[in-house]
Design a protein around this motif. Structure first.
Motif, PDB file in Angstrom:
ATOM      1  N   ARG A  30      52.960 -50.154  15.271  1.00 51.84           N
ATOM      2  CA  ARG A  30      53.495 -48.934  14.675  1.00 51.84           C
ATOM      3  C   ARG A  30      54.632 -48.427  15.559  1.00 51.84           C
ATOM      4  NH1 ARG A  30      49.539 -43.974  13.350  1.00 51.84           N
ATOM      5  NH2 ARG A  30      49.028 -44.246  15.572  1.00 51.84           N
ATOM      6  N   THR A  32      57.391 -45.464  16.070  1.00 52.11           N
ATOM      7  CA  THR A  32      57.673 -44.075  15.724  1.00 52.11           C
ATOM      8  C   THR A  32      59.081 -43.711  16.180  1.00 52.11           C
ATOM      9  OG1 THR A  32      55.332 -43.557  16.047  1.00 52.11           O
ATOM     10  CG2 THR A  32      56.853 -41.693  15.971  1.00 52.11           C
ATOM     11  N   VAL A  38      58.334 -43.686  10.439  1.00 54.87           N
ATOM     12  CA  VAL A  38      57.410 -44.601  11.123  1.00 54.87           C
ATOM     13  C   VAL A  38      57.419 -45.937  10.395  1.00 54.87           C
ATOM     14  CG1 VAL A  38      55.020 -45.006  11.808  1.00 54.87           C
ATOM     15  CG2 VAL A  38      55.958 -42.682  11.875  1.00 54.87           C
TER      16      VAL A  38
END
Length: 373
Positions: A30, A32, A38
């Motif tokens: 993931r 960000t 995201v």
């Protein structure tokens, strides 16, 4: 826009110490950004190894962890970041798990770019050639040959007109394999396309050719990974001599390995995995090499819905991207991780015009199977 965090999530269904088979673990990345966008990616490989490769502190100028390389960078500079990751991790990476980790990051960057520009990934890759892609179903065969009739019938009932099987006991004993193939062919009839995956278990050119000739009556579309991918001479000789098409390449990474495999191994079909070969960016380069050499590219894919969605977007933007693998795993990491799993409709998968990968992740499932050791 700047990258503010790169998080690795390792998922595993069996507890540590218990055997894990295909589809029972996964690693997600993931990324960000400071704008709130995201992106998600994945690698179909050893989760803890990828985690280490991304999180490790640097040892020298060519041995950085990917997280250190990415924090503070503009995620839209996908090509520059791919080169930076490749070059600055080359002591530990260059092939194998290092490229698997880069693959997950690359997919997440394309996810971010799609959201930023508000265009589907296939548009950012050059445009959509098709609205749907023909799919074939892949399953791990049952140990008892006759039990595979029911598995094959399930795929027919779902609308598949092509299916592939491999793994389990398959490939270890010719008589067993013959009985499995015979059972499946009897169940599906002559009009269904059948492929087999040997995970290199036929070992040598001579043995593989002998078996291919014995299986000619069953009209297999291709034999996949019949011998080790490093045996380029064996691949070349087998592709020239066998009546079935010869396929392979799922364990390879980067354009450099695929260039050797395609030009020297001369397979009929090459099968890069978008979560292992270097991501969407590197897959495009491999596709170009395949096209220049008249080799069909049919991506490997037997993991989560993130891989499936990324592969659909890539194939939609590929002139000859007309066939996709569709896992028949019953693992919740395939069936339930992504809430909007790419559907199968009459043997085809639709090409979505969604922004990003469109993956609505099941966080309850992630929290249930996440491991941090």
């Amino acid at each position: 826009m700047k990258i503010t965090d790169v998080e690795v999530m390792c998922l595993r269904i069996p507890t540590r110490g218990e055997e894990c088979v295909w589809g029972e673990d996964a690693v997600l990345v993931r990324i960000t950004t400071d704008t709130g966008i995201v992106g998600f990616g994945e690698a179909d490989t050893s989760p803890m190894v990828v985690r280490s490769f991304i999180e490790t502190p640097n040892s020298n100028l060519a041995c950085f962890g990917l997280r250190e390389l990415l924090i503070g960078e503009n995620p839209l500079e996908i090509q520059r970041l791919w080169d930076k990751m490749y070059e600055s991790s080359s002591y530990a990476g260059r092939r194998g798990a290092g490229i698997h980790a880069i693959s997950a990051v690359d997919i997440a960057l394309w996810d971010i770019a799609s959201q930023h520009y508000q265009q589907p990934i296939h548009m950012l890759l050059g445009g959509k050639y098709r609205d749907r892609i023909k799919a074939y179903g892949t399953f791990i065969p049952a140990d008892k040959p006759e039990d595979n009739k029911a598995l094959a019938r399930e795929l027919l009932d779902k609308g598949f007109t092509g299916m592939k099987f491999g793994g389990g006991l398959f490939g270890n004993d010719f008589d067993h394999d013959l009985n499995v193939i015979k059972a499946v062919r009897e169940e599906v009839g002559d009009d269904v396309t059948l492929m087999v995956d040997l995970v290199s278990r036929w070992r040598t050119f001579g043995n593989a050719l002998s078996i291919c000739r014995k299986l000619e009556k069953y009209n297999l579309e291709w034999v996949e990974e019949p011998i080790p991918s490093d045996d380029l001479d064996g691949y070349s000789r087998l592709a020239a001599a066998a009546t079935q098409k010869v396929a392979g390449g799922e364990i390879l990474s980067t354009r450099y390995e695929f260039k050797d495999f395609i030009e020297r191994g001369r397979p009929d079909i090459v099968q890069p995995d978008i979560t292992r070969c270097g991501g969407i960016s590197e897959m495009a380069r491999i596709r170009d090499i395949a096209d220049l050499n008249g080799v069909q590219l049919v991506p490997h894919g037997f993991s989560t819905g993130i891989l499936l969605a990324a592969t659909v977007q890539f194939l939609a933007a590929s002139k000859h991207g007309t066939l996709i693998e569709y896992s028949q795993s019953d693992s919740p990491l395939f069936t339930d991780l992504v809430g909007d799993l790419v559907p199968l409709e009459d043997g085809y998968v639709p090409v979505s015009d969604t922004i990003g990968l469109g993956s609505q992740l099941n966080w309850d499932l992630i929290n249930q199977y996440r491991i941090d050791y």
